[in-house]
Design an enzyme around this catalytic site. Structure first.
Site, PDB file in Angstrom:
ATOM      1  N   LYS A  69       0.653  -1.313   0.037  1.00 37.43           N
ATOM      2  CA  LYS A  69       0.207   0.092  -0.009  1.00 37.43           C
ATOM      3  C   LYS A  69       0.876   1.098  -0.060  1.00 37.43           C
ATOM      4  O   LYS A  69       0.440   2.281  -0.552  1.00 37.43           O
ATOM      5  CB  LYS A  69      -0.966  -0.157   1.381  1.00 37.43           C
ATOM      6  N   ASP A 105     -10.568   2.591   1.997  1.00 35.60           N
ATOM      7  CA  ASP A 105     -10.975   1.915   3.356  1.00 35.60           C
ATOM      8  C   ASP A 105     -11.750   3.127   4.158  1.00 35.60           C
ATOM      9  O   ASP A 105     -12.556   2.516   4.902  1.00 35.60           O
ATOM     10  CB  ASP A 105      -9.538   1.725   4.163  1.00 35.60           C
TER      11      ASP A 105
END
Ligand code: ATR
Length: 280
Positions: A69, A105
């Protein structure tokens, strides 16, 4: 047969346990889209080449998970605001040939609570357990939704203080010992730590200390009911499990790659719940 051009992926290392292919596969079938969504295991040393050859390999984009990420954040040519604030990218897509990186997210976290605990953002102070990557996404969502008093509780106080400094006003940082008094007037308790995951038992905060109107949520979804959620349910508090965050975070990516905003349905949830049961 010509290779499909509607291609997307999830990449991680390892990636074989990812539920994302099941989620996107369900939506592709539901909308009759001739496309694919594959799990691709890419080792960290190969990640930059993988990203730089996406277009040549006809990918519309994809999801990025642990441990890529932060690397995806660095490699994206443009980033959305959530990715900038969280410091990590979990979704890649192309716009006019430019590689964009986003983070969905925080959206997943907020949309899950919207679904199962409407009005959650106005219940009062929020206590966030943990100060890792997942915590950053949760704090971003809480700030966006106007939660004015966010209390980060972490085993390592220094990491909580780093997040307080990063996110600014309205955030406070605490060590574990402080959690009792922080819970007494809280409206929301969020666990972002690995505590409660299979093989990692142990409560990180006691829901008995919370007021009756508080909501308790866990971003861990294996098991679906973590020890924290079980304790909160026994205390008759409203609980929200973490599976909905996984389902909702997938929505914006699917829309970018395939052009249709999909729905998180009870049917999809049932499909993924069945997949969470350990196979003999
Ligand atoms: P993620 O990106 O999933 O959030 P992470 O960055 O490794 O993962 O962060 C894990 C979080 O869980 C941290 O807040 C960690 O606390 P420390 O910062 O003190 O390491 C917390 N955590 C993990 N195991 C823990 C344990 N046994 N007790 C308390 N906190 C724990």
């Amino acid at each position: 047969m010509a290779e499909a051009t509607n291609k997307a992926f999830v990449t991680g290392h390892p990636v074989k346990h990812s539920r994302s292919p099941k989620i996107h596969g369900y939506w592709l079938a539901k909308h009759g889209i001739d496309g694919s969504y594959q799990a691709i295991d890419v080792a960290p040393q190969d990640f930059a080449v993988f990203v730089k050859t996406l277009q040549a390999n006809n990918y519309r984009g994809g999801n990025v998970t642990i441990p890529h990420k932060e690397a995806a954040f660095a490699l994206a040519e443009r980033r959305d605001q959530a990715a900038e604030e969280i410091g990590a990218v979990n979704t890649l897509w192309f716009e006019d040939g430019v590689l964009w990186g986003g983070n969905t997210d925080a959206h997943g976290f907020a949309a899950n609570l919207d679904d199962h605990a409407p009005g959650w953002a106005s219940k009062g102070p929020a206590v966030v357990l943990g100060a890792g990557g997942a915590s950053r996404a949760v704090i971003h969502a809480l700030k966006e939704r106007g939660v004015a008093d966010i209390r980060i509780v972490n085993r390592t106080l220094a990491r909580a203080m780093e997040l307080r400094d990063r996110f600014g006003a309205g955030i406070s940082a605490h060590g574990m010992a402080a959690s009792g008094e922080l819970l007494a007037d809280a409206g929301l308790l969020v666990n972002t730590t690995a505590l409660g995951m299979h093989g990692n038992e142990g409560l990180s905060a006691d829901p008995a200390m919370l007021p009756d109107h508080a909501i308790v949520t866990d971003i861990v979804y294996v098991p679906l009911e973590t020890p924290l959620l079980a304790a909160a349910r026994a205390r008759k508090l409203k609980t929200v499990d973490g599976l909905g965050m996984l389902l909702h975070q997938a929505v914006p990516g699917f829309e970018r790659w395939f052009g249709i905003r999909p729905q998180v349905t009870a049917e999809l949830r049932t499909l993924i719940v069945a997949d969470l049961v350990p196979k003999p």
